[in-house]
Enzyme design. Sequence first.
Site, PDB file in Angstrom:
ATOM      1  N   LYS A 144      -0.612   5.517  -0.987  1.00 31.77           N
ATOM      2  CA  LYS A 144      -0.520   4.082  -1.268  1.00 31.77           C
ATOM      3  C   LYS A 144      -1.807   3.603  -1.926  1.00 31.77           C
ATOM      4  O   LYS A 144      -2.855   3.554  -1.276  1.00 31.77           O
ATOM      5  CB  LYS A 144      -0.279   3.308   0.029  1.00 31.77           C
ATOM      6  CG  LYS A 144       1.038   3.691   0.693  1.00 31.77           C
ATOM      7  CD  LYS A 144       1.218   3.000   2.031  1.00 31.77           C
ATOM      8  CE  LYS A 144       0.274   3.507   3.085  1.00 31.77           C
ATOM      9  NZ  LYS A 144       0.602   3.051   4.429  1.00 31.77           N
ATOM     10  N   THR A 171      -1.200  -9.927   3.616  1.00 29.18           N
ATOM     11  CA  THR A 171      -0.688  -8.561   3.468  1.00 29.18           C
ATOM     12  C   THR A 171      -0.746  -7.802   4.793  1.00 29.18           C
ATOM     13  O   THR A 171      -0.711  -6.580   4.804  1.00 29.18           O
ATOM     14  CB  THR A 171      -1.515  -7.781   2.424  1.00 29.18           C
ATOM     15  OG1 THR A 171      -2.887  -7.833   2.826  1.00 29.18           O
ATOM     16  CG2 THR A 171      -1.352  -8.350   1.026  1.00 29.18           C
ATOM     17  N   GLY A 204       0.439  -5.841   7.673  1.00 28.32           N
ATOM     18  CA  GLY A 204       1.676  -5.115   7.990  1.00 28.32           C
ATOM     19  C   GLY A 204       2.374  -4.456   6.819  1.00 28.32           C
ATOM     20  O   GLY A 204       3.484  -3.933   6.968  1.00 28.32           O
ATOM     21  N   THR A 205       1.730  -4.453   5.653  1.00 30.11           N
ATOM     22  CA  THR A 205       2.399  -3.872   4.466  1.00 30.11           C
ATOM     23  C   THR A 205       2.745  -2.394   4.665  1.00 30.11           C
ATOM     24  O   THR A 205       3.825  -1.949   4.291  1.00 30.11           O
ATOM     25  CB  THR A 205       1.508  -3.994   3.213  1.00 30.11           C
ATOM     26  OG1 THR A 205       0.199  -3.547   3.562  1.00 30.11           O
ATOM     27  CG2 THR A 205       1.453  -5.403   2.700  1.00 30.11           C
ATOM     28  N   GLY A 206       1.809  -1.640   5.255  1.00 32.72           N
ATOM     29  CA  GLY A 206       2.016  -0.192   5.409  1.00 32.72           C
ATOM     30  C   GLY A 206       3.166   0.112   6.364  1.00 32.72           C
ATOM     31  O   GLY A 206       4.012   0.979   6.093  1.00 32.72           O
ATOM     32  N   CYS A 207       3.211  -0.614   7.492  1.00 33.06           N
ATOM     33  CA  CYS A 207       4.278  -0.415   8.491  1.00 33.06           C
ATOM     34  C   CYS A 207       5.630  -0.759   7.868  1.00 33.06           C
ATOM     35  O   CYS A 207       6.635  -0.058   8.060  1.00 33.06           O
ATOM     36  CB  CYS A 207       4.060  -1.321   9.704  1.00 33.06           C
ATOM     37  SG  CYS A 207       2.422  -1.177  10.437  1.00 33.06           S
TER      38      CYS A 207
HETATM   39  N1  LIG Z   1      -1.758  -7.294  -3.005  1.00 36.93           N
HETATM   40  C1  LIG Z   1      -0.725  -6.452  -3.160  1.00 36.93           C
HETATM   41  N2  LIG Z   1       0.247  -6.715  -4.076  1.00 36.93           N
HETATM   42  C2  LIG Z   1       1.296  -5.884  -4.244  1.00 36.93           C
HETATM   43  N3  LIG Z   1       1.464  -4.751  -3.524  1.00 36.93           N
HETATM   44  C3  LIG Z   1       0.531  -4.431  -2.603  1.00 36.93           C
HETATM   45  C4  LIG Z   1      -0.608  -5.252  -2.350  1.00 36.93           C
HETATM   46  N4  LIG Z   1      -1.356  -4.690  -1.343  1.00 36.93           N
HETATM   47  C5  LIG Z   1      -0.689  -3.569  -0.975  1.00 36.93           C
HETATM   48  N5  LIG Z   1       0.430  -3.391  -1.739  1.00 36.93           N
HETATM   49  C6  LIG Z   1       1.451  -2.340  -1.601  1.00 36.93           C
HETATM   50  O1  LIG Z   1       1.908  -2.382  -0.241  1.00 36.93           O
HETATM   51  C7  LIG Z   1       2.221  -1.081   0.198  1.00 36.93           C
HETATM   52  C8  LIG Z   1       1.398  -0.741   1.437  1.00 36.93           C
HETATM   53  O2  LIG Z   1       0.104  -0.373   1.011  1.00 36.93           O
HETATM   54  P1  LIG Z   1      -1.253  -0.630   1.796  1.00 36.93           P
HETATM   55  O3  LIG Z   1      -2.286   0.190   1.129  1.00 36.93           O
HETATM   56  O4  LIG Z   1      -1.512  -2.105   1.888  1.00 36.93           O
HETATM   57  O5  LIG Z   1      -0.872  -0.077   3.225  1.00 36.93           O
HETATM   58  P2  LIG Z   1      -1.690  -0.110   4.571  1.00 36.93           P
HETATM   59  O6  LIG Z   1      -3.150  -0.200   4.283  1.00 36.93           O
HETATM   60  O7  LIG Z   1      -1.223   1.078   5.355  1.00 36.93           O
HETATM   61  O8  LIG Z   1      -1.199  -1.457   5.260  1.00 36.93           O
HETATM   62  P3  LIG Z   1      -1.413  -1.984   6.794  1.00 36.93           P
HETATM   63  O9  LIG Z   1      -2.484  -1.148   7.412  1.00 36.93           O
HETATM   64  O10 LIG Z   1      -1.766  -3.433   6.742  1.00 36.93           O
HETATM   65  O11 LIG Z   1      -0.072  -1.842   7.455  1.00 36.93           O
HETATM   66  C9  LIG Z   1       1.970  -0.149  -0.990  1.00 36.93           C
HETATM   67  O12 LIG Z   1       3.165   0.011  -1.722  1.00 36.93           O
HETATM   68  C10 LIG Z   1       0.950  -0.931  -1.807  1.00 36.93           C
HETATM   69  O13 LIG Z   1       0.917  -0.551  -3.168  1.00 36.93           O
HETATM   70  C1  LIG Z   2       0.023  -2.013  16.222  1.00 41.18           C
HETATM   71  C2  LIG Z   2      -0.368  -1.832  14.806  1.00 41.18           C
HETATM   72  N1  LIG Z   2       0.130  -0.783  14.121  1.00 41.18           N
HETATM   73  C3  LIG Z   2      -0.209  -0.577  12.824  1.00 41.18           C
HETATM   74  C4  LIG Z   2      -1.064  -1.450  12.185  1.00 41.18           C
HETATM   75  C5  LIG Z   2      -1.383  -1.170  10.720  1.00 41.18           C
HETATM   76  O1  LIG Z   2      -2.302  -1.871  10.160  1.00 41.18           O
HETATM   77  C6  LIG Z   2      -1.570  -2.555  12.931  1.00 41.18           C
HETATM   78  N2  LIG Z   2      -2.425  -3.462  12.371  1.00 41.18           N
HETATM   79  N3  LIG Z   2      -1.210  -2.711  14.226  1.00 41.18           N
END
Ligand SMILES: Nc1ncnc2c1ncn2[C@@H]1O[C@H](COP(=O)(O)OP(=O)(O)OP(=O)(O)O)[C@@H](O)[C@H]1O
Ligand SMILES: Cc1ncc(CO)c(N)n1
Length: 269
Positions: free
Chosen positions: A178, A209, A211-214
């Site tokens: 990502k 943003t 929770g984007t990864g989850c």
């Molecule tokens: N500002 C943004 N605009 C559009 N897409 C984004 C943005 N920030 C993240 N993304 C997308 O969101 C998805 C999750 O990526 P991200 O790197 O934010 O995950 P993460 O760090 O694991 O998130 P979190 O830890 O908050 O759950 C990817 O597809 C990424 O490209």
């Molecule tokens: C409980 C939990 N799982 C995953 C993430 C990912 O950022 C978060 N912030 N909190």
Amino acid sequence: MSAVRVPPRVLTVAGSDSGGGAGIQADLKTMLALGVHGMSVLTAVTAQNSLGVQGAWELPVEAVRAQYRSVVDDIGVQAVKTGMLASAELVEAVAELISGTDAPAVVDPVGVSKHGDPLLAASALDSVRTRLLPVATVATPNLDEVAQLTGVRVESEDDLRRAAAAVLEYGPRWVLIKGGHLSGEATDLLTDGSEELLLRAPRHDNRHTHGTGCTLASAIACGLAKGCSVPEAVTAAKEYVTGAIAAGFALGAGIGPVDHGWALRRDTP
Ligand SMILES: Nc1ncnc2c1ncn2[C@@H]1O[C@H](COP(=O)(O)OP(=O)(O)OP(=O)(O)O)[C@@H](O)[C@H]1O
Ligand SMILES: Cc1ncc(CO)c(N)n1
């Protein structure tokens, strides 16, 4: 008489985010929005909001095993997703449970929250590399997690390929790196070592943003549970998370949550 429906079932194995933006709460909201039956195995409880993580408590490994068995042995699952696993003991137990389950697994190797608060003990990194990644159908590390797991620092789009190759060495079938934290576009790279897909989306200048990864990993699991291929599931999941970020909520004084419900309103004026 109404027809008896059996929906696709997806299980998330993750921590609770009291603020409702990430973790189990993000996973179950994503599953509702994408039309599958969501189920959960809680690994840890966090006191968390838009400003950070104020506390975290993990569950005993027997509690995690018991929840998993309750769900899989009776209801059954078509896909599993993992998130916060907190400790080496929990990582190893969950890896073992997944290896005995006949369903694809999306592994989000959660290391730290958006604010940098640790959600995984440093002593668990080796178990993630050698036990959890090998049982993953798709692993979805962000750039910080890639650096922690492989030592590869991604600063450009080309580095995404080196990072992906380094993660694949640990044995997941596919990896999605990502690149959302890179500047410019929100570009992610999906590969299994032979096929490659670059997923580009406009970067939304939106700080909400959390929770984007989850959300992305859960949406991939929903697609797999519905019978999509990995590239199809990831493409649909990327579209879903991009829409959720665009509609993000300005809640709390810090980083607000994405809007998981946006897709339910897609056809509503
Ligand atoms: N500002 C943004 N605009 C559009 N897409 C984004 C943005 N920030 C993240 N993304 C997308 O969101 C998805 C999750 O990526 P991200 O790197 O934010 O995950 P993460 O760090 O694991 O998130 P979190 O830890 O908050 O759950 C990817 O597809 C990424 O490209
Ligand atoms: C409980 C939990 N799982 C995953 C993430 C990912 O950022 C978060 N912030 N909190």
